[in-house]
Design a protein around this motif. Sequence first.
Motif, PDB file in Angstrom:
ATOM      1  N   ASP A  75       0.852  -1.183   0.000  1.00 60.97           N
ATOM      2  CA  ASP A  75       0.000   0.000   0.000  1.00 60.97           C
ATOM      3  C   ASP A  75       0.893   1.240   0.000  1.00 60.97           C
ATOM      4  O   ASP A  75       2.126   1.143   0.041  1.00 60.97           O
ATOM      5  CB  ASP A  75      -0.967  -0.006   1.186  1.00 60.97           C
ATOM      6  CG  ASP A  75      -0.272  -0.015   2.541  1.00 60.97           C
ATOM      7  OD1 ASP A  75       0.862   0.502   2.636  1.00 60.97           O
ATOM      8  OD2 ASP A  75      -0.856  -0.539   3.503  1.00 60.97           O
ATOM      9  N   ASP A  76       0.276   2.430  -0.048  1.00 63.17           N
ATOM     10  CA  ASP A  76       1.054   3.657  -0.195  1.00 63.17           C
ATOM     11  C   ASP A  76       2.062   3.841   0.933  1.00 63.17           C
ATOM     12  O   ASP A  76       3.242   4.147   0.693  1.00 63.17           O
ATOM     13  CB  ASP A  76       0.111   4.867  -0.249  1.00 63.17           C
ATOM     14  CG  ASP A  76      -0.635   4.950  -1.569  1.00 63.17           C
ATOM     15  OD1 ASP A  76      -0.483   4.012  -2.387  1.00 63.17           O
ATOM     16  OD2 ASP A  76      -1.375   5.931  -1.788  1.00 63.17           O
ATOM     17  N   LEU A 116       3.257   9.050  -5.160  1.00 65.96           N
ATOM     18  CA  LEU A 116       4.202   8.589  -4.146  1.00 65.96           C
ATOM     19  C   LEU A 116       5.614   9.027  -4.477  1.00 65.96           C
ATOM     20  O   LEU A 116       6.396   9.361  -3.589  1.00 65.96           O
ATOM     21  CB  LEU A 116       4.150   7.058  -4.036  1.00 65.96           C
ATOM     22  CG  LEU A 116       2.810   6.451  -3.621  1.00 65.96           C
ATOM     23  CD1 LEU A 116       2.942   4.943  -3.509  1.00 65.96           C
ATOM     24  CD2 LEU A 116       2.347   7.042  -2.298  1.00 65.96           C
TER      25      LEU A 116
END
Length: 320
Positions: A75-76, A116
Motif C-alpha cells: 500500500d502507499d 508517491l
Amino acid sequence: MPKTSARLLALLSLLQARRDWPGTLLADRLDISLRTVRRDVDRLRELGYPIAAIKGPDGGYRLSAGTELPPLLFDDEQAVALTIALQVAATTSGDTLAEAAVRALNTIRQVMPSRLRHRVEALRITAVERPTTRPAAPVDGDVLLAISAAVHARETLRFDYGPESTDTPPRRVEPHHVITWDGRWYLIAFDLDRNDWRTFRVDRIALRTPNGPRFTPREIPGGDVAAYAIGKFRGSDDAGGWPCQGTVILDLPAATVALYTRDGIVEEAGPGRCRLTLGSWSWPSLAATIARYDADIDVVGPTELTDAFAHLARRFTRIN
C-alpha cells in the motif's frame, strides 16, 4: 487492466492483509463466486504464490512462506516506508548490501505511482562520510518526509525537541538540509529564537502542525553544507584537513555514489544526479579521484579543480 488481472491483484492484496481468509468472505469482498475464488487461487499458485488451503466448515486460504520470493504488493504507506529504508541502507550499509539496496530502490521507483514518487523525491538525503558500525537511531518515516517536504517548500518548522521539550516553548527554525552522519539523521536549520544555525537529531524531533510561513533561504556558514556539516561533527571549522577540496555535479544517483565515497559529502541534485564534495592532497589527485566515478562531470568549484581536470586531460592525450 484486464478484469481478471485486476481481480487477481485484489485477491492477492486481501491475502497479504491478514493471516486466514474464509473462502466465503473472499468471495463476498471481491463480489465473485466461490468457484471463481478457487480458480483465481489456482492462478496465483501458478505464478509462484504459496497459498495453502485451510480445512474447516467454510474452508479458506492462507498466504504462506514459500521457497522463492514472488512479486509483492504494497500500500502507499508501505511503499514510502520501504523506499526510505532502502535509501538509508544504500548509504549506511556495507558494499554488498548497499548495492542490493540501490538495485531494489531503482526497481521500486520505476513502478511507483507519481503521487508517491513526489513524496519520496522530496526527501533530500546527504550522506556525510561513510557511517560507522553504530546502529542507526530509529526515525519516524512520516517525520522524515514532513521535514524534507518543509525543506523543499521553504516552510518554517515548529517542533518540540528532546527530553526538555515539555518544559520549553517549541523550537522555530528555517529548515535547510537533511543529512545522515554516523548512522543518524540530522536537520541543519536556522534557529529563529536563538538567531543562529543549529543541527538537530531527527529522532528527537516531535513536529507541531501546521508549518509556519515560507521563508527566503539564508546562506549556510561558509556557503557549503558539506563543509559546515563536517566542521560541526568533527568539532572544527575546517572541512576535513585536506589542502585541496572541490565540489562537482555527477550524472549518477546519490545513493550509488555514496556507496563508494568514504570521506566526503554526497547530496541529491535532481533525478539521477548528485553533488559530490571531496578533498585530497593535490588538485590533480582530487580530479583523478572524481574521475573514477565514470560519469559526466560539471565542476562547481573552485577553478583550481577545473584546471586540474584540464591538466590531466592534456597529460592523458599524450599517452601513445
